[in-house]
Write a protein that holds these residues in place. Structure first.
Motif, PDB file in Angstrom:
ATOM      1  N   LEU A  56      25.217  -6.874  84.600  1.00 38.39           N
ATOM      2  CA  LEU A  56      25.318  -7.160  86.028  1.00 38.39           C
ATOM      3  C   LEU A  56      26.592  -6.531  86.611  1.00 38.39           C
ATOM      4  CD1 LEU A  56      24.181  -8.522  88.532  1.00 38.39           C
ATOM      5  CD2 LEU A  56      25.295 -10.642  87.806  1.00 38.39           C
ATOM      6  N   ALA A  57      27.676  -6.607  85.874  1.00 39.39           N
ATOM      7  CA  ALA A  57      28.922  -5.976  86.317  1.00 39.39           C
ATOM      8  C   ALA A  57      28.782  -4.457  86.343  1.00 39.39           C
ATOM      9  CB  ALA A  57      30.071  -6.393  85.409  1.00 39.39           C
ATOM     10  N   LEU A  58      28.094  -3.900  85.355  1.00 37.28           N
ATOM     11  CA  LEU A  58      27.860  -2.454  85.340  1.00 37.28           C
ATOM     12  C   LEU A  58      27.077  -2.018  86.566  1.00 37.28           C
ATOM     13  CD1 LEU A  58      26.939  -1.836  81.596  1.00 37.28           C
ATOM     14  CD2 LEU A  58      28.980  -1.020  82.796  1.00 37.28           C
ATOM     15  N   ARG A  59      26.064  -2.785  86.926  1.00 37.10           N
ATOM     16  CA  ARG A  59      25.279  -2.459  88.130  1.00 37.10           C
ATOM     17  C   ARG A  59      26.148  -2.541  89.382  1.00 37.10           C
ATOM     18  NH1 ARG A  59      21.192  -5.448  85.398  1.00 37.10           N
ATOM     19  NH2 ARG A  59      21.669  -7.267  86.667  1.00 37.10           N
ATOM     20  N   GLY A  60      27.045  -3.542  89.427  1.00 36.50           N
ATOM     21  CA  GLY A  60      27.958  -3.662  90.560  1.00 36.50           C
ATOM     22  C   GLY A  60      28.881  -2.464  90.679  1.00 36.50           C
ATOM     23  N   ASN A  79      41.420   3.866  81.470  1.00 34.21           N
ATOM     24  CA  ASN A  79      41.775   3.091  80.278  1.00 34.21           C
ATOM     25  C   ASN A  79      40.571   2.393  79.642  1.00 34.21           C
ATOM     26  OD1 ASN A  79      44.572   3.705  80.473  1.00 34.21           O
ATOM     27  ND2 ASN A  79      44.791   2.126  82.037  1.00 34.21           N
ATOM     28  N   VAL A  80      39.475   3.114  79.541  1.00 38.69           N
ATOM     29  CA  VAL A  80      38.264   2.572  78.910  1.00 38.69           C
ATOM     30  C   VAL A  80      38.385   2.755  77.402  1.00 38.69           C
ATOM     31  CG1 VAL A  80      35.772   2.808  78.700  1.00 38.69           C
ATOM     32  CG2 VAL A  80      36.859   3.062  80.934  1.00 38.69           C
ATOM     33  N   ALA A  81      38.231   1.661  76.665  1.00 37.23           N
ATOM     34  CA  ALA A  81      38.340   1.736  75.207  1.00 37.23           C
ATOM     35  C   ALA A  81      37.603   0.544  74.592  1.00 37.23           C
ATOM     36  CB  ALA A  81      39.809   1.725  74.787  1.00 37.23           C
ATOM     37  N   GLY A  82      37.567   0.526  73.287  1.00 34.20           N
ATOM     38  CA  GLY A  82      37.032  -0.609  72.542  1.00 34.20           C
ATOM     39  C   GLY A  82      35.602  -0.960  72.891  1.00 34.20           C
ATOM     40  N   GLU A  83      35.357  -2.248  73.035  1.00 34.41           N
ATOM     41  CA  GLU A  83      34.012  -2.770  73.290  1.00 34.41           C
ATOM     42  C   GLU A  83      33.428  -2.260  74.609  1.00 34.41           C
ATOM     43  OE1 GLU A  83      30.717  -4.728  71.954  1.00 34.41           O
ATOM     44  OE2 GLU A  83      32.597  -4.478  70.874  1.00 34.41           O
ATOM     45  N   LEU A  88      29.464   1.054  77.541  1.00 37.95           N
ATOM     46  CA  LEU A  88      29.173   2.172  78.446  1.00 37.95           C
ATOM     47  C   LEU A  88      28.399   3.273  77.729  1.00 37.95           C
ATOM     48  CD1 LEU A  88      32.564   2.412  80.355  1.00 37.95           C
ATOM     49  CD2 LEU A  88      30.367   1.736  81.327  1.00 37.95           C
ATOM     50  N   THR A  89      28.749   3.528  76.486  1.00 32.65           N
ATOM     51  CA  THR A  89      28.066   4.569  75.709  1.00 32.65           C
ATOM     52  C   THR A  89      26.636   4.159  75.385  1.00 32.65           C
ATOM     53  OG1 THR A  89      30.166   5.284  74.761  1.00 32.65           O
ATOM     54  CG2 THR A  89      28.171   5.946  73.597  1.00 32.65           C
ATOM     55  N   LEU A  90      26.451   2.934  74.900  1.00 31.38           N
ATOM     56  CA  LEU A  90      25.108   2.457  74.528  1.00 31.38           C
ATOM     57  C   LEU A  90      24.152   2.405  75.714  1.00 31.38           C
ATOM     58  CD1 LEU A  90      25.989  -0.410  72.021  1.00 31.38           C
ATOM     59  CD2 LEU A  90      24.854   1.752  71.499  1.00 31.38           C
ATOM     60  N   THR A  91      24.673   2.061  76.882  1.00 28.67           N
ATOM     61  CA  THR A  91      23.820   1.953  78.067  1.00 28.67           C
ATOM     62  C   THR A  91      23.612   3.293  78.770  1.00 28.67           C
ATOM     63  OG1 THR A  91      25.728   1.422  79.460  1.00 28.67           O
ATOM     64  CG2 THR A  91      24.502  -0.440  78.510  1.00 28.67           C
ATOM     65  N   GLY A  92      24.393   4.299  78.388  1.00 25.84           N
ATOM     66  CA  GLY A  92      24.311   5.595  79.051  1.00 25.84           C
ATOM     67  C   GLY A  92      25.148   5.664  80.321  1.00 25.84           C
ATOM     68  N   PHE A  93      25.806   4.576  80.678  1.00 28.78           N
ATOM     69  CA  PHE A  93      26.615   4.539  81.893  1.00 28.78           C
ATOM     70  C   PHE A  93      27.842   5.431  81.768  1.00 28.78           C
ATOM     71  CE2 PHE A  93      23.838   1.412  83.305  1.00 28.78           C
ATOM     72  CZ  PHE A  93      24.171   0.931  84.556  1.00 28.78           C
ATOM     73  N   ILE A  94      28.245   5.742  80.555  1.00 26.78           N
ATOM     74  CA  ILE A  94      29.428   6.585  80.365  1.00 26.78           C
ATOM     75  C   ILE A  94      29.237   7.952  81.014  1.00 26.78           C
ATOM     76  CG2 ILE A  94      28.883   7.651  78.120  1.00 26.78           C
ATOM     77  CD1 ILE A  94      31.973   6.501  77.595  1.00 26.78           C
ATOM     78  N   LYS A  95      27.985   8.397  81.108  1.00 21.48           N
ATOM     79  CA  LYS A  95      27.678   9.689  81.735  1.00 21.48           C
ATOM     80  C   LYS A  95      27.703   9.602  83.263  1.00 21.48           C
ATOM     81  CE  LYS A  95      24.681  10.922  77.918  1.00 21.48           C
ATOM     82  NZ  LYS A  95      23.284  11.070  77.488  1.00 21.48           N
ATOM     83  N   LEU A  96      27.636   8.389  83.810  1.00 23.82           N
ATOM     84  CA  LEU A  96      27.548   8.203  85.244  1.00 23.82           C
ATOM     85  C   LEU A  96      28.906   8.075  85.931  1.00 23.82           C
ATOM     86  CD1 LEU A  96      24.625   5.627  85.315  1.00 23.82           C
ATOM     87  CD2 LEU A  96      24.491   8.112  85.574  1.00 23.82           C
TER      88      LEU A  96
END
Length: 100
Positions: A56-60, A79-83, A88-96
């Motif tokens: 839900l936070a990712l969608r926001g 400062n994106v790291a760790g969990e 982000l990587t698993l959901t594909g959001f890292i590309k967005l």
């Protein structure tokens, strides 16, 4: 979860810390609503102290990014790291998102 928003030289920096889970997502969405009035500015989401983020936070975040881009602003993650990076990587959001 804690949220702190600071304006620095025309850029809005959102500092997130703790767990941004489903229970905290509504607080996150409510506390970031004031950014909509400044969506044409640059926004940085600082994830240095963020331990977890739910879908839900990712969608926001994605909504804020799209609105910002449409109005000539930008939204980047910092400062994106760790969990959070794993999520982000698993959901594909890292590309967005632009990540600095």
């Amino acid at each position: 979860m804690n949220i702190e928003i600071k304006e620095q030289n025309g850029t809005y920096v959102v500092y997130l810390s703790g767990w941004l889970d489903t229970n905290e997502a509504s607080k996150f969405l409510e506390e970031t609503k004031p950014l909509e009035a400044n969506i044409d500015k640059n926004i940085i989401i600082d994830c240095k102290e963020l331990e977890y983020m739910c879908s839900l936070a990712l969608r926001g975040l994605l909504k804020l990014k799209k609105e910002s881009a449409a109005k000539g602003g930008s939204l980047v993650l910092r400062n994106v790291a760790g969990e959070v990076q794993k999520i982000l990587t698993l959901t594909g959001f890292i590309k967005l998102f632009d990540i600095i």
